[in-house]
Structure formats: C-alpha cells, structure tokens
Design a protein around this motif. Structure first.
Motif, PDB file in Angstrom:
ATOM      1  N   CYS A   1       2.043   3.102  -9.995  1.00 26.90           N
ATOM      2  CA  CYS A   1       1.020   3.589  -9.063  1.00 26.90           C
ATOM      3  C   CYS A   1       0.668   2.504  -8.041  1.00 26.90           C
ATOM      4  O   CYS A   1       0.603   1.321  -8.360  1.00 26.90           O
ATOM      5  CB  CYS A   1      -0.218   4.010  -9.856  1.00 26.90           C
ATOM      6  N   GLU A   2       0.422   2.942  -6.797  1.00 27.61           N
ATOM      7  CA  GLU A   2       0.077   1.974  -5.750  1.00 27.61           C
ATOM      8  C   GLU A   2      -1.357   1.473  -5.890  1.00 27.61           C
ATOM      9  O   GLU A   2      -1.685   0.378  -5.459  1.00 27.61           O
ATOM     10  CB  GLU A   2       0.265   2.627  -4.370  1.00 27.61           C
ATOM     11  N   LYS A   3      -2.213   2.294  -6.471  1.00 31.95           N
ATOM     12  CA  LYS A   3      -3.625   1.913  -6.588  1.00 31.95           C
ATOM     13  C   LYS A   3      -4.209   2.372  -7.905  1.00 31.95           C
ATOM     14  O   LYS A   3      -5.025   3.313  -7.932  1.00 31.95           O
ATOM     15  CB  LYS A   3      -4.410   2.613  -5.465  1.00 31.95           C
TER      16      LYS A   3
ATOM     17  N   CYS B   1      -3.714   6.682 -10.163  1.00 33.20           N
ATOM     18  CA  CYS B   1      -4.669   7.363  -9.273  1.00 33.20           C
ATOM     19  C   CYS B   1      -4.340   8.845  -9.096  1.00 33.20           C
ATOM     20  O   CYS B   1      -5.183   9.623  -8.683  1.00 33.20           O
ATOM     21  CB  CYS B   1      -4.685   6.669  -7.907  1.00 33.20           C
ATOM     22  N   TYR B   2      -3.137   9.248  -9.405  1.00 30.89           N
ATOM     23  CA  TYR B   2      -2.641  10.634  -9.275  1.00 30.89           C
ATOM     24  C   TYR B   2      -2.602  11.120  -7.814  1.00 30.89           C
ATOM     25  O   TYR B   2      -2.395  12.304  -7.563  1.00 30.89           O
ATOM     26  CB  TYR B   2      -3.481  11.640 -10.095  1.00 30.89           C
ATOM     27  N   GLN B   3      -2.850  10.218  -6.856  1.00 30.10           N
ATOM     28  CA  GLN B   3      -2.940  10.641  -5.452  1.00 30.10           C
ATOM     29  C   GLN B   3      -1.848  10.026  -4.577  1.00 30.10           C
ATOM     30  O   GLN B   3      -1.431  10.622  -3.595  1.00 30.10           O
ATOM     31  CB  GLN B   3      -4.283  10.172  -4.833  1.00 30.10           C
ATOM     32  N   CYS B   4      -1.452   8.807  -4.913  1.00 26.00           N
ATOM     33  CA  CYS B   4      -0.596   8.061  -3.987  1.00 26.00           C
ATOM     34  C   CYS B   4       0.834   8.624  -3.977  1.00 26.00           C
ATOM     35  O   CYS B   4       1.180   9.478  -4.794  1.00 26.00           O
ATOM     36  CB  CYS B   4      -0.591   6.583  -4.357  1.00 26.00           C
TER      37      CYS B   4
ATOM     38  N   CYS C   1       2.611   8.101  -7.324  1.00 26.11           N
ATOM     39  CA  CYS C   1       2.147   9.043  -8.351  1.00 26.11           C
ATOM     40  C   CYS C   1       2.729  10.427  -8.114  1.00 26.11           C
ATOM     41  O   CYS C   1       3.124  11.124  -9.045  1.00 26.11           O
ATOM     42  CB  CYS C   1       0.620   9.123  -8.363  1.00 26.11           C
TER      43      CYS C   1
HETATM   44 ZN   LIG Z   1      -1.122   6.378  -7.782  1.00 29.84          ZN
END
Ligand SMILES: [Zn+2]
Length: 325
Positions: free
Chosen positions: A47-49, A58-61, A64
C-alpha cells in the motif's frame, strides 16, 4: 481480512513495522484463517499509504486497487492451487515456480515500491524448490519481503526456517469461533458438530458428506458384518478417496481412548455419553492403539489408487473383530 481472534496478532506484527525482516514464516494450525491475515499484511506492505498507527492498507490507493483485483505486478503468490477455479494443479510447489519468481524479483519493482513474495503452504515445496528458495534467502534481492506460510513447519528445511522470523497465528477460542460462524449465518446443529469435529477450527468446506458420516457412526456404535460391507460399498460409490474415512476412524478411536482414560471425548461430542456408557468397555486399550496405528499406516497411502472399498472393509472388519473378542 483480519478475523477477530487475530487482532492482537496484527498489533504485535505491525509493532515491528519499521524493523521488518526479509522473510517471515507465519505458522499455525490448518484452517484458522492464516491466509486472510497474511493477504492483509501483503496488501499493507504494498500500500502507498498504510493507515497510521495500525498499518492497515488504505484500500484506496492505486496499489491497493491493483492488489484487490489480483493484479499487483510486484506481488508474487506461489501456491499449490494456482489453477483455474481453485483446482489444484499440483500436489507440490516445484522448482520452476521458484525460478520464475526469482527472475522477477531480481528486476526492480514495477510500481517503485517493495516487492512481496507469498509462498503457501511452504511445506509443499519439494526438495529442489526448497533449495532454490534457500539460495534466494541467503542473498535476498533488494526491497523484497518473503512471506512463507505453513501449518507443518517441521517439514521445512531448518536452514530455511533459520532465515525467517517466525510468527505464530492463533486458533480462535470456542466462543470466538461460534461468534464468527453466527455472523456468517451458519450456526446450525451440523455446524456446531463440525466445529467440535475440527477441534474448534471454524473454516471448513460445505461438502462434508454428513449422511455418510452418520452411517459410519451407526456402524461404529454397533458393528455388524453386513453393515460394514454395505457401508464400504456405499462410501466408494460416493467418494473416491479415503481421506474422510481415515479421518473419521482416527477421531472415533481417539474418542474411545479418551473416554477410557476418563476424559470427555474430543471430536464426537454429541456422543460423549453413549461412548462412555456403551462403547468404551467393549474394547481394550491395547487393541485400540493397535488399530489406530494400522489406520495411521494405511493413511499414508490414502492417495494411492488402491481399492477404496477394500481398505474400508479391512479396517471396519478389524474393528468389528475387536468388539467380539
Ligand atoms: Zn493503499
């Protein structure tokens, strides 16, 4: 997916976030949800963040997103069941899989972050594959983290184990397992039985041949020659391997032995009273252990194309003969 009984394990894992080894060995009993936990960790590593504090992905990047689509180019998963629709392609992890992975991790990462290699179950690597992996772990490629997963870590090369930091994953308590199954809407009689039968491990497939099992129990409670022969025939017509049968006999004999020693039975809990009052005195300890050891011996050949019916008959008749001695 981090299951409720794994929350503490997650905390203790991510406490070491800044001080990660090149290789982890996650181990624990079969079917306790290890893969859910480790996939979450793999995603967090890529994950990036990751969330601050608990390091969940984060499930967003972008990373992910790719990961959840099974499409992250810096994630390599090696397992025995890589085929389509979960069909096992091979019983073992072979050297070719390790070599292909080795080539990929020697190059720099596609997304510029780290690379993650997951090997599960690690004990399924054959000797050549194990040696190839060992060489890689001895000179680990840059920015690459290896996650080995095992429920039989004593089958791994000790040299591989010593290159990994070990991390044990917990079995849920009975309460946790029951709560989990109830959130899955699965808390019927049969599920409770299977939970006990699986020593409290809440993940099991839905295709357990329950009726056949009940037939088996009937014979164990009252062995009769014709019933034994009929059962063997019936079993063979429905199931082509002996896995279930050996597991059932093993657990049944273990329960009688426990009962003879004055303990509660472990697997067939609904039959505790019956085993105690009607069964345990019919058999002597020595005979039970002898049969148990015969079952263990034959179970080693359970995947060989031997006659299923014949093997069941052998064991069932042996059991029958013990009850009339
Ligand atoms: Zn992520």
């Amino acid at each position: 997916m981090i299951y409720p009984w794994q929350k503490e394990a997650w905390q203790s894992l991510v406490q070491k976030w800044e001080n990660k080894p090149n290789a982890w060995l996650f181990y624990g009993r079969e079917h306790i949800g290890k893969m859910g936990f480790i996939m979450e960790y793999a995603q967090a590593l890529l994950c990036e963040k990751p969330t601050s504090g608990n390091y969940l992905p984060c499930y967003q990047c972008h990373a992910c997103h790719l990961f959840s689509q099974n499409n992250h180019p810096d994630f390599y998963k090696i397992s025995t069941d890589e085929g389509n629709e979960g069909i096992k392609t091979s019983e073992f992890i072979k050297i070719e899989a390790i070599r292909t992975m080795a080539e990929k991790v020697q190059t720099s990462s596609y997304l510029g972050g780290r690379k993650v290699v997951l090997i599960a179950p690690a004990e399924k690597m054959n000797a050549q594959a194990s040696n190839a992996l060992l060489k890689i772990l001895e000179e680990p490629p840059a920015e690459t983290i290896f996650l080995l997963v095992s429920h039989a870590k004593d089958r791994l090369l000790s040299t591989i184990i010593s290159r990994c930091r070990q991390f044990s994953l917990p079995v849920p308590s009975e309460q946790e397992a029951l709560e989990y199954l109830s959130t899955q809407g699965k808390l019927d009689e049969q599920t409770r039985f299977r939970l006990a039968f699986n020593s409290g491990v809440p993940f099991f497939t839905d295709d357990f041949p329950f009726e056949l099992y009940q037939e088996f129990i009937k014979i164990m409670l009252q062995p009769r020659l014709l019933l034994c022969l009929e059962f063997a025939q019936h079993y063979e017509s429905q199931i082509k391997t002996l896995d279930y049968f050996f597991d059932w006999v093993y657990k049944w004999l273990t329960d009688i032995i426990l009962s003879k020693q004055g303990f509660e039975v472990k697997f067939n809990q609904t039959l505790n009273k019956q085993i105690d009052s009607e069964i345990k005195d019919k058999y002597n300890m020595q005979d039970l252990f002898a049969l148990l050891s015969l079952v263990k011996q034959q179970a080693r050949y359970k995947n060989h194309p031997l006659n299923v019916k014949l093997q069941i008959e052998n064991i069932a008749l042996e059991y029958l003969s013990l009850s009339i001695r």
